[in-house]
Design a protein around this motif. Structure first.
Motif, PDB file in Angstrom:
ATOM      1  N   ASP A  47       0.819  -1.218   0.000  1.00 55.18           N
ATOM      2  CA  ASP A  47       0.000   0.000   0.000  1.00 55.18           C
ATOM      3  C   ASP A  47       0.848   1.261   0.000  1.00 55.18           C
ATOM      4  O   ASP A  47       0.586   2.217  -0.748  1.00 55.18           O
ATOM      5  CB  ASP A  47      -0.920   0.012   1.232  1.00 55.18           C
ATOM      6  CG  ASP A  47      -2.006  -1.047   1.155  1.00 55.18           C
ATOM      7  OD1 ASP A  47      -2.079  -1.755   0.136  1.00 55.18           O
ATOM      8  OD2 ASP A  47      -2.786  -1.153   2.125  1.00 55.18           O
ATOM      9  N   ASN A  99       2.511   2.068  -3.294  1.00 57.46           N
ATOM     10  CA  ASN A  99       1.572   2.612  -4.277  1.00 57.46           C
ATOM     11  C   ASN A  99       1.293   4.086  -4.036  1.00 57.46           C
ATOM     12  O   ASN A  99       1.185   4.876  -4.982  1.00 57.46           O
ATOM     13  CB  ASN A  99       0.275   1.803  -4.265  1.00 57.46           C
ATOM     14  CG  ASN A  99       0.474   0.383  -4.743  1.00 57.46           C
ATOM     15  OD1 ASN A  99       1.402   0.102  -5.501  1.00 57.46           O
ATOM     16  ND2 ASN A  99      -0.378  -0.521  -4.313  1.00 57.46           N
ATOM     17  N   ARG A 139      -3.896   1.340  -5.832  1.00 61.11           N
ATOM     18  CA  ARG A 139      -4.592   0.188  -5.281  1.00 61.11           C
ATOM     19  C   ARG A 139      -4.061  -0.072  -3.870  1.00 61.11           C
ATOM     20  O   ARG A 139      -2.844  -0.110  -3.653  1.00 61.11           O
ATOM     21  CB  ARG A 139      -4.347  -1.030  -6.163  1.00 61.11           C
ATOM     22  CG  ARG A 139      -4.812  -2.342  -5.550  1.00 61.11           C
ATOM     23  CD  ARG A 139      -3.688  -3.341  -5.563  1.00 61.11           C
ATOM     24  NE  ARG A 139      -4.123  -4.623  -5.020  1.00 61.11           N
ATOM     25  CZ  ARG A 139      -3.354  -5.694  -4.979  1.00 61.11           C
ATOM     26  NH1 ARG A 139      -2.128  -5.644  -5.453  1.00 61.11           N
ATOM     27  NH2 ARG A 139      -3.790  -6.818  -4.458  1.00 61.11           N
ATOM     28  N   VAL A 140      -4.970  -0.208  -2.896  1.00 66.02           N
ATOM     29  CA  VAL A 140      -4.570  -0.510  -1.524  1.00 66.02           C
ATOM     30  C   VAL A 140      -5.414  -1.667  -1.006  1.00 66.02           C
ATOM     31  O   VAL A 140      -6.466  -1.981  -1.544  1.00 66.02           O
ATOM     32  CB  VAL A 140      -4.737   0.717  -0.589  1.00 66.02           C
ATOM     33  CG1 VAL A 140      -3.858   1.867  -1.051  1.00 66.02           C
ATOM     34  CG2 VAL A 140      -6.197   1.147  -0.489  1.00 66.02           C
ATOM     35  N   ARG A 141      -4.948  -2.280   0.050  1.00 60.47           N
ATOM     36  CA  ARG A 141      -5.701  -3.367   0.683  1.00 60.47           C
ATOM     37  C   ARG A 141      -6.371  -2.887   1.962  1.00 60.47           C
ATOM     38  O   ARG A 141      -7.411  -3.404   2.351  1.00 60.47           O
ATOM     39  CB  ARG A 141      -4.778  -4.552   0.985  1.00 60.47           C
ATOM     40  CG  ARG A 141      -4.158  -5.168  -0.248  1.00 60.47           C
ATOM     41  CD  ARG A 141      -3.878  -6.642  -0.059  1.00 60.47           C
ATOM     42  NE  ARG A 141      -5.099  -7.413   0.044  1.00 60.47           N
ATOM     43  CZ  ARG A 141      -5.377  -8.475  -0.713  1.00 60.47           C
ATOM     44  NH1 ARG A 141      -4.530  -8.879  -1.626  1.00 60.47           N
ATOM     45  NH2 ARG A 141      -6.501  -9.137  -0.551  1.00 60.47           N
ATOM     46  N   ARG A 142      -5.777  -1.907   2.642  1.00 63.98           N
ATOM     47  CA  ARG A 142      -6.307  -1.504   3.945  1.00 63.98           C
ATOM     48  C   ARG A 142      -7.401  -0.443   3.804  1.00 63.98           C
ATOM     49  O   ARG A 142      -7.186   0.610   3.212  1.00 63.98           O
ATOM     50  CB  ARG A 142      -5.188  -0.976   4.841  1.00 63.98           C
ATOM     51  CG  ARG A 142      -4.123  -2.010   5.158  1.00 63.98           C
ATOM     52  CD  ARG A 142      -3.360  -1.626   6.413  1.00 63.98           C
ATOM     53  NE  ARG A 142      -2.923  -0.250   6.402  1.00 63.98           N
ATOM     54  CZ  ARG A 142      -1.813   0.184   5.818  1.00 63.98           C
ATOM     55  NH1 ARG A 142      -1.034  -0.657   5.165  1.00 63.98           N
ATOM     56  NH2 ARG A 142      -1.474   1.452   5.884  1.00 63.98           N
ATOM     57  N   CYS A 179      -9.741   0.146  -2.952  1.00 67.34           N
ATOM     58  CA  CYS A 179      -9.456  -0.770  -1.855  1.00 67.34           C
ATOM     59  C   CYS A 179      -9.879  -2.179  -2.246  1.00 67.34           C
ATOM     60  O   CYS A 179     -11.077  -2.476  -2.325  1.00 67.34           O
ATOM     61  CB  CYS A 179     -10.175  -0.326  -0.579  1.00 67.34           C
ATOM     62  SG  CYS A 179      -9.863  -1.391   0.842  1.00 67.34           S
TER      63      CYS A 179
END
Length: 443
Positions: free
Chosen positions: A75, A78, A96-99, A120
């Motif tokens: 994250d 990015n 693009r992030v996951r959290r 996300c």
């Protein structure tokens, strides 16, 4: 469009493959083997290097770029890529992030980190899980025009009342359009005389009420997902539980790790968290998991998710949904009996790709690993559809296009041959991927 993609994992690769024919694409990745493989498999320019390095971005011709997409598996990386690109140019940046916490920070700070749009992955996946869980036999569900229009892809079971009917005979719904049929390896753009067979996957577009009515007609399983069990306290599992909570459900979540289970229990007051190994069939039977309407497998590996889903199916669960990281497993999962396999990276790629479409493109949904797309487009005065009856306008479009629905000033309009499309309408269109670029130029 000139596009720079930083990160050649599944998301980056999927985006690059989708864009290679109609755009100039540069892919940056640190891994020399990945770069070499992409060089020979895709028609894109590849650069080995660190995308956070401004010199590497300049080597990729940053000044020429219209879009920078940062989709590595980190994250923070990015965010830095977008910040570096934004510091040097006014290019549009997507991270693009996951959290979810990082997404909420960005949303609350009006474009922090030099990011113009943030996606996300886990939140998108959780929302896809919720949408699909509510419709029996649905393999894909998406909404358009602010929820006014829904698209869904359904399996047609042997005992469905529409088996062996033509589309004209089956079309008894107030606001529904039959768009296409996927039959084995064949994609059929439907006509009135197209026959529906058992085992087909039918794509329909229409109002939510009509989609629900259609689901009740074709499905063999109940559509009320009242009892939901989520297996795995991963970020996807946590976000899925939160999504169900937000819609009034009280899901159960199984997590093996004590600290993670306690953390989730404290964060989700309406979720019952059980600390156990979900691959233990005796535990699943003891906790009556087989009575659940939906079991979502969101563990840390595809193999574990497959095992849990098969155990749940054996116990009698109505519907199983499994998260898969390897898209090549999707067909395998569904072949052995898993109802729906969701790939978080595909969900992310779908959300990002719309920024490479025309300015009037509001939303896209990719079907069957991008064999076709359903697109929401605002019609401008220069569109081939503007001011014309559909029966005449579609003669100027290539084969493989179906106008599924129209949104006009907040009203849903079911398209018919005599319907006149007006500038400003939002049109939801099914398009064969092989003619997509031509269609976008025309409409």
């Amino acid at each position: 469009m000139y596009v720079i993609i930083v990160g050649a994992g599944e998301v980056g690769r999927s985006i690059a493959a989708n864009l290679e024919d109609g755009h100039d694409v540069v892919v940056i990745d640190r891994d020399a083997d990945v770069v070499e493989e992409l060089t020979y498999s895709l028609d894109v320019l590849t650069i080995r290097g660190d995308g956070t390095d401004l010199e590497i971005l300049r080597e990729a011709d940053l000044e020429r770029a219209e879009l920078v997409i940062a989709c590595t598996d980190n994250d923070e990386t990015n965010a830095v890529v977008c910040g570096a690109a934004k510091a040097a140019t006014d290019v549009f940046t997507v991270a693009r992030v996951r959290r979810r916490t990082l997404l909420e920070t960005w949303q609350g700070s009006q474009g922090a980190f030099g990011v113009d749009f943030m996606v996300c992955t886990d939140l998108l996946t959780a929302r896809a899980i919720f949408r699909i869980s509510g419709l029996p036999s649905a393999h894909d569900v998406d909404t358009f025009a602010g929820g006014l229009v829904r698209m869904a892809e359904f399996d047609i079971p042997t005992d469905s009342p529409i088996v062996d009917l033509t589309v004209s005979e089956a079309d008894c719904y107030d606001s529904l359009t039959f768009a296409a049929i996927f039959r084995d390896d064949e994609m059929i753009v439907t006509r009135g005389d197209t026959h529906i067979r058992a085992g087909d996957r039918v794509v329909v577009i229409g109002s939510p009420d009509s989609i629900n009515e259609f689901a009740d007609e074709v499905a063999t399983k109940p559509d009320d997902a009242e009892e939901v069990v989520i297996v795995g306290g991963s970020e996807v599992g946590y976000q899925a539980a939160r999504e169900f909570e937000d819609h009034g459900f009280r899901p159960r979540l199984i997590e093996r790790d004590h600290e993670r289970a306690r953390e989730i229990a404290e964060s989700l007051p309406n979720t019952m968290v059980m600390e156990s190994d979900a691959t233990n069939s005796e535990f699943l039977a003891r906790e009556h998991v087989g009575e659940a309407d939906v079991v979502v497998a969101a563990l840390d590996s595809d193999e574990k998710n497959l095992l849990v889903s098969l155990l749940a199916d054996r116990l009698g669960v109505d519907r199983t949904v499994a998260i898969i990281e390897n898209p090549e497993y999707a067909d395998l999962f569904e072949t052995v009996g898993i109802d729906v396999a969701i790939n978080p990276r595909e969900e992310t790629a779908e959300e990002i790709i719309r920024f490479t479409r025309t300015d009037n493109t509001e939303k896209i949904a990719m079907l069957e690993h991008d064999r076709a797309e359903v697109i929401e487009i605002e019609i401008g005065p220069e569109s081939v559809l503007a001011g014309r009856e559909i029966v005449d306008a579609t003669d100027d479009l290539p084969p493989g296009v179906v106008i599924g629905a129209i949104s006009r000033s907040g009203d849903h309009i079911t398209p018919r041959g005599s319907t006149v499309i007006e500038p400003g309408d939002h049109v939801i269109v099914f398009v064969d991927a092989t003619v997509l670029d031509d269609v976008l130029e025309l409409i």
